[in-house]
Write an enzyme that holds these catalytic residues in place. Structure first.
Site, short mmCIF file in Angstrom:
data_model
loop_
_atom_site.label_atom_id
_atom_site.label_comp_id
_atom_site.label_asym_id
_atom_site.label_seq_id
_atom_site.Cartn_x
_atom_site.Cartn_y
_atom_site.Cartn_z
N LYS A 109 0.84 -1.21 0.00
CA LYS A 109 0.00 0.00 0.00
C LYS A 109 0.87 1.25 0.00
CE LYS A 109 -4.17 -1.74 2.31
NZ LYS A 109 -4.99 -1.63 3.52
N LYS A 192 -5.29 -11.29 -6.09
CA LYS A 192 -6.57 -11.51 -5.39
C LYS A 192 -7.57 -10.43 -5.78
CE LYS A 192 -5.51 -8.63 -1.45
NZ LYS A 192 -5.39 -8.34 -0.06
N LYS A 195 -10.47 -4.45 -3.23
CA LYS A 195 -11.04 -3.13 -3.52
C LYS A 195 -9.96 -2.16 -3.98
CE LYS A 195 -12.07 -3.44 1.35
NZ LYS A 195 -13.05 -3.65 2.34
P1 TYM Z 1 -10.64 -6.22 4.78
O1 TYM Z 1 -11.82 -5.35 4.98
O2 TYM Z 1 -9.62 -5.78 3.80
O3 TYM Z 1 -11.10 -7.67 4.40
C1 TYM Z 1 -12.11 -8.33 5.13
C2 TYM Z 1 -11.94 -9.85 5.02
O4 TYM Z 1 -12.08 -10.27 3.66
C3 TYM Z 1 -11.00 -11.14 3.34
N1 TYM Z 1 -10.70 -11.01 1.91
C4 TYM Z 1 -10.62 -12.03 1.05
N2 TYM Z 1 -10.78 -13.36 1.22
C5 TYM Z 1 -10.65 -14.14 0.12
N3 TYM Z 1 -10.36 -13.66 -1.12
C6 TYM Z 1 -10.19 -12.35 -1.33
N4 TYM Z 1 -9.93 -11.89 -2.54
C7 TYM Z 1 -10.32 -11.46 -0.22
N5 TYM Z 1 -10.22 -10.12 -0.08
C8 TYM Z 1 -10.46 -9.87 1.23
C9 TYM Z 1 -9.85 -10.65 4.21
O5 TYM Z 1 -8.88 -11.65 4.37
C10 TYM Z 1 -10.56 -10.32 5.49
O6 TYM Z 1 -10.73 -11.47 6.29
N6 TYM Z 1 -7.14 -6.26 8.19
C11 TYM Z 1 -8.48 -6.82 8.04
C12 TYM Z 1 -9.49 -6.14 8.90
C13 TYM Z 1 -9.28 -6.34 10.38
C14 TYM Z 1 -9.33 -7.58 11.07
C15 TYM Z 1 -9.12 -7.24 12.44
C16 TYM Z 1 -9.50 -8.90 10.69
C17 TYM Z 1 -9.07 -5.38 11.28
N7 TYM Z 1 -8.96 -5.90 12.55
C18 TYM Z 1 -9.09 -8.24 13.41
C19 TYM Z 1 -9.46 -9.88 11.67
C20 TYM Z 1 -9.26 -9.54 13.03
C21 TYM Z 1 -8.83 -6.72 6.56
O7 TYM Z 1 -8.03 -6.93 5.72
O8 TYM Z 1 -10.06 -6.36 6.23
#
Ligand code: TYM
Length: 329
Positions: A109, A192, A195
């Site tokens: 990022k 992957k 967004k």
């Molecule tokens: P975020 O919002 O980017 O993603 C949310 C969840 O979606 C999963 N994900 C995917 N899984 C499979 N294939 C994909 N292409 C794909 N894109 C996204 C992510 O792995 C995630 O599980 N950092 C975290 C947010 C967070 C969090 C936490 C998670 C903040 N605090 C505590 C667990 C525990 C995240 O990336 O969110």
């Protein structure tokens, strides 16, 4: 159990749903589950305040539409529970600069934004994530594959704190369902679905016009062979479509391979487009209904925050004591 999702888009995408949210819905039945909409994380990149507020509400509505049940789980917004930021500070002071610098999501990022524009908040993002998890003494954290490194850091920080100040935190395990851990971009099946990285044609947004989503499935990049067969290495595009198909219908991939033996890629895409339309149409209807009643959404969040805070405050009090803060009289 705890997991989180960022309210950083107008809609969740199919990767979020299949990689994470669907697991959340299942696991709320068997676990004491906490699910957090991580708005503090959302401001680590440029954002518009009014849109963030709106997207936070739309996020809650989508999670409920996907099947989260506030009777079974605790659903809350991160900024409603100040202990997240408070614990994050303590953990910041336990994290090595080099250790944080090795986080690949930060590097990606930061590179995209340019070193001068990337914020310190973006740098400490994974440490705030560790605080989210450790506050609730979570054993299990359901996430997609891209979160594995952040979970590893969380485990290291928990162990480090416990070693230095005495047993305080549960060391959590990631719960990553292999089949759907990495849903790929439809146009660029080497990366992957995401967004931030996907082109509009590569990403299926749950709230997008179903017709547009169907078209994206029909235009997904595949390969020059003809055979419908799961092979991640040589046929990542077709394998991704089979994964999505299987996840949304419950049909195992080998059964799909048999069903489509002798048929063309066009047949598979046409049928999958319909499967996606049949999934998102009622989902959108439920989301719209929920959004029409913001009072109820806010009440669910208020109840969730109250429940979350009770536990978070308990953990934070122990942490403050262990690190030697003088308690206020
Ligand atoms: P975020 O919002 O980017 O993603 C949310 C969840 O979606 C999963 N994900 C995917 N899984 C499979 N294939 C994909 N292409 C794909 N894109 C996204 C992510 O792995 C995630 O599980 N950092 C975290 C947010 C967070 C969090 C936490 C998670 C903040 N605090 C505590 C667990 C525990 C995240 O990336 O969110």
């Amino acid at each position: 159990m705890l997991s989180g999702i960022q309210p950083t888009a107008d809609s969740f995408h199919l990767g979020n749903y299949l990689g994470a949210i669907r697991q959340w819905v299942r696991l709320q039945e068997t676990h004491d589950a906490f699910y957090c909409i991580v708005d503090l994380h959302a401001i680590t990149v440029d954002h518009d305040p009014a849109r963030l507020r709106e997207r936070t509400r739309v996020s809650v509505a989508q999670l409920l539409a996907a099947g989260l049940d506030p009777e079974l789980c605790t659903l809350f917004v991160q900024s409603h529970v100040p202990e997240h930021a408070q614990l994050a500070w303590v953990l910041n002071c336990l994290t090595g600069f080099g250790e944080a610098s090795r986080m690949t999501q930060f590097k990606d990022k930061a590179q995209k934004q340019g070193a001068e524009r990337a914020t310190v908040g973006l740098f400490t993002y994974p440490i705030l994530q560790a605080a989210d998890i450790l506050l609730y003494q979570a054993n299990v954290v359901p996430v997609g594959e891209d979160q594995r490194q952040h979970l590893e850091l969380t485990r290291d920080l928990a162990q480090r704190f416990n070693g230095r100040f005495g047993q305080t935190f549960t060391v959590p395990e990631p719960h990553i369902v292999k089949d759907t851990a990495k849903i790929l971009d439809l146009q660029e099946p080497a990366i992957k679905m995401s967004k931030s990285a996907s082109s509009p044609g590569g990403i299926i947004e749950l709230l997008d016009d179903p017709k547009a989503s169907a078209k994206k499935i029909r235009s997904a990049v595949t390969d020059s062979e003809r055979e419908i067969r799961y092979d991640e290495e040589r046929k990542p595009g077709i394998s991704n479509l089979l994964t999505i198909y299987s996840a949304l219908t419950g049909k195992p991939v080998p059964e799909l391979e048999r069903d489509y033996a002798g048929k063309g890629y066009g047949d598979l895409k046409k049928d999958l487009a319909q499967v996606v339309v049949d999934f998102v149409t009622p989902f959108q209807e439920r989301t719209r209904k929920l959004l029409a009643d913001p009072e109820t959404l806010d009440t669910i969040l208020a109840n969730g925050a109250e429940k979350a805070r009770r536990i978070a405050a308990e953990t934070l009090a122990v942490v403050y004591d262990r690190v030697g803060f003088l308690p206020p009289k």
